[in-house]
Write an enzyme that holds these catalytic residues in place. Structure first.
Site, PDB file in Angstrom:
ATOM      1  N   ASP A 300       1.182   6.513 -12.618  1.00  0.00           N
ATOM      2  CA  ASP A 300       1.909   5.241 -12.581  1.00  0.00           C
ATOM      3  C   ASP A 300       1.374   4.399 -13.735  1.00  0.00           C
ATOM      4  O   ASP A 300       0.979   4.962 -14.748  1.00  0.00           O
ATOM      5  CB  ASP A 300       1.719   4.567 -11.210  1.00  0.00           C
ATOM      6  CG  ASP A 300       2.900   3.659 -10.825  1.00  0.00           C
ATOM      7  OD1 ASP A 300       3.230   2.772 -11.627  1.00  0.00           O
ATOM      8  OD2 ASP A 300       3.476   3.837  -9.738  1.00  0.00           O
ATOM      9  N   HIS A 334       3.316   5.153 -16.423  1.00  0.00           N
ATOM     10  CA  HIS A 334       4.580   4.422 -16.485  1.00  0.00           C
ATOM     11  C   HIS A 334       4.542   3.352 -17.563  1.00  0.00           C
ATOM     12  O   HIS A 334       5.567   3.008 -18.136  1.00  0.00           O
ATOM     13  CB  HIS A 334       4.901   3.795 -15.125  1.00  0.00           C
ATOM     14  CG  HIS A 334       5.383   4.787 -14.123  1.00  0.00           C
ATOM     15  ND1 HIS A 334       5.718   4.444 -12.834  1.00  0.00           N
ATOM     16  CD2 HIS A 334       5.600   6.114 -14.207  1.00  0.00           C
ATOM     17  CE1 HIS A 334       6.102   5.517 -12.174  1.00  0.00           C
ATOM     18  NE2 HIS A 334       6.034   6.546 -12.998  1.00  0.00           N
TER      19      HIS A 334
END
Length: 558
Positions: A300, A334
């Site tokens: 993430d 991300h």
């Protein structure tokens, strides 16, 4: 397409521009970084407490929770020192760090947290900015001072038994092996969950949130859903994390919460790229922080700034402030450097420099949404290198929708509905960002700025950008934005620059390889869009005005 863009990027024109532009605006960048915050340092006695003397065994079978915690308690009671984890495999449950203790891992030491859920009691904690019931974090500390985790070893959080996994993020053989291990599939067979209880909880809204109507029996019924972060330090002061590898976290990896004077140096933070919520480090409502020389390769966001969510974050009212991030690398994530989306307490005085983002979904990612409130301001970024960015190199987005930044294959997403709403305490504010000296070799889009119609993103300066991307610049609902000394090598330049309801937007010394359409201006709330040092003759078409846009709002000067 990415290979074509990358090839164009290495042309003599681009390299020449890079050398010239790198010399510009150095004085301005130096000024913003000239008065950095000072972070207090840890200091420990030399006394050493070897966990073996407290009964620990490195056989990978014996649960060493008591032995390690006993060593920490003894060290703390005697005024502090070093708790030594020698080389070997040490199986353990949760470890509580106490004041004046340096937990030191020798080279080839592995601190392996157990897969036994029963070793992690449910505790009142915090998750994504809200008070939540969670399983006890493997590494935790609350209200302690002068603490450290240092050395050369590996800390593994056994995240594989906690996480859900999306089918589209695995190979066919990996997916088959995962299904064969047990667990539960979602109704559409596209997601795997480690238990029926986990799957049941995903259908509830904020299942772990602490509310008066929920009983201990309820929380126990969804225990496997309440994944812990690997490390949570809460309201601690004077902290050092140095040298160690933190990997395989159940949820977030490193989570300092309401801490002060934190140094993170030369750590390696690692998660599988498919690890849901597998953030690298989330600084939440922290003050005086230094992150340097570290590497992140996670599932993430890589390096992330947070400060609480919605009303709870505004009530806490603790911004993350006075943060230095430098000389670090983010691989898969991300976002490389990220602020948000839980930023309701605000963020300010953040200094990011000399970092590289390799293969991240987004490079610089600033995200929020209505309902958050909070003010993010005084953000300074310089000397950033990026390569193979999947989405945007630089992104500001006030329509964050809690989904992966890049859609998976076959996934359809609709653009957010644009509507004008009243400005309230729930309206987030992004302002006063200064980004300079960015080089990006490959991205989907160079720059994307999307504010809210009721409150524009404002006072953004982007200087000395050298970006090769599929698309150019997209600015929506923003004001007082300056882009200076920008070199764009784009594959799809129709348009090169898109502006929707932009006010006081200045472009100075914009160079580009070619453009089908130079400017597309849309909306009836544009004003004072100006260029200088831009050669419009290289574009096949100069301008297009849509949705009530007035031609007089744009002034192109060579």
């Amino acid at each position: 397409m990415r290979k074509i863009v990358s090839t164009i990027f290495t042309t003599t024109l681009f390299i020449t521009s890079l050398t010239a532009l790198a010399q510009m605006n150095k004085q301005k960048a130096a000024y913003s970084f000239s008065n950095l915050p000072v972070i207090a340092k840890t200091s420990f006695k030399a006394d050493t407490f070897n966990i073996i003397k407290y009964g620990a065994k490195n056989d990978g079978i014996t649960l060493n929770s008591k032995a390690i915690n006993d060593a920490i308690i003894a060290c703390n009671k005697k005024g502090g020192g070093v708790v030594l984890v020698p080389k070997g495999m040490w199986l353990t449950g949760p470890i509580e760090l106490k004041s004046n203790v340096n937990l030191h891992l020798q080279k080839n030491a592995i601190l392996q947290f157990t897969k036994d859920f029963n070793q992690y009691p449910l505790v009142a904690s915090n998750w994504e900015g809200l008070p939540q019931m969670r399983n006890q974090s493997p590494l935790w500390s609350t209200n302690q001072t002068n603490i450290a985790i240092t050395g050369f070893g590996i800390i593994d959080g056994a995240g594989e038994v906690w996480r859900m996994v999306k089918k589209d993020k695995l190979t066919e053989s990996q997916w088959s092996k995962l299904i064969a291990s047990g667990g539960v599939l979602s109704d559409d067979k596209k997601s795997w969950y480690p238990s029926e209880a986990f799957f049941k909880a995903t259908k509830m809204k904020n299942a772990g949130e602490i509310t008066p109507d929920k009983t201990p029996e309820f929380y126990n019924s969804i225990k496997t859903f309440l994944r812990p972060n690997l490390l949570v330090f809460t309201s601690c002061k004077t902290i050092l994390l140095e040298g160690v590898t933190f990997q395989n976290s159940p949820a977030w990896n490193l989570h300092p919460l309401m801490c002060e004077d934190l140094t993170v140096r030369n750590v390696y933070v690692k998660n599988p790229w498919y690890a849901q919520n597998g953030d690298g480090i989330d600084l939440e409502s922290c003050k005086n922080v230094l992150i340097e020389g570290s590497t992140f390769d996670v599932g993430d966001d890589g390096i992330c700034i947070k400060s609480g969510r919605d009303a709870a974050g505004r009530k806490r009212g603790m911004p993350t402030e006075n943060v230095i991030i430098r000389n670090s690398t983010v691989y898969h994530a991300h976002g490389g450097f990220v602020i948000g989306s839980e930023m309701s307490g605000g963020a300010k005085n953040i200094f990011v420099s000399d970092c590289s983002f390799i293969g991240t979904d987004i490079g610089l990612r600033f995200k929020t949404t209505r309902g958050r409130g909070g003010v993010v301001e005084k953000i300074f970024v310089k000397n950033i290198n990026m390569k193979d960015i999947v989405g945007e190199a630089i992104l500001f987005d006030m329509y964050y929708a809690a989904v992966d930044p890049v859609p998976l294959k076959g996934e359809k997403r609709d653009a957010p509905k644009v509507e004008l709403l009243p400005v309230t305490e729930e309206t987030p504010i992004f302002r006063d960002f200064h980004i300079t000296d960015v080089v990006c070799d490959g991205a989907s889009k160079a720059v994307f700025i999307r504010g809210l119609p009721e409150l524009s993103i404002s006072n953004i300066t982007l200087d000395n950008l050298n970006i090769a991307a599929n698309e150019g610049i997209d600015i929506q609902e923003a004001k007082n934005v300056s882009l200076n000394n920008v070199n764009l090598i784009v594959a799809n330049s129709n348009p090169l620059i898109n502006i929707q309801n932009g006010n006081v937007i200045n472009f100075k010394n914009i160079n580009y390889n070619a453009a089908q359409l130079l400017f597309r201006i849309a909306g009836d709330r544009n004003s004072a869009i100006k260029t200088s040092g831009l050669d419009a003759t290289k574009a096949k078409s100069k301008t297009e005005f849509l949705a009530g846009a007035d031609e007089k709002t744009l002034q192109i000067n060579k």
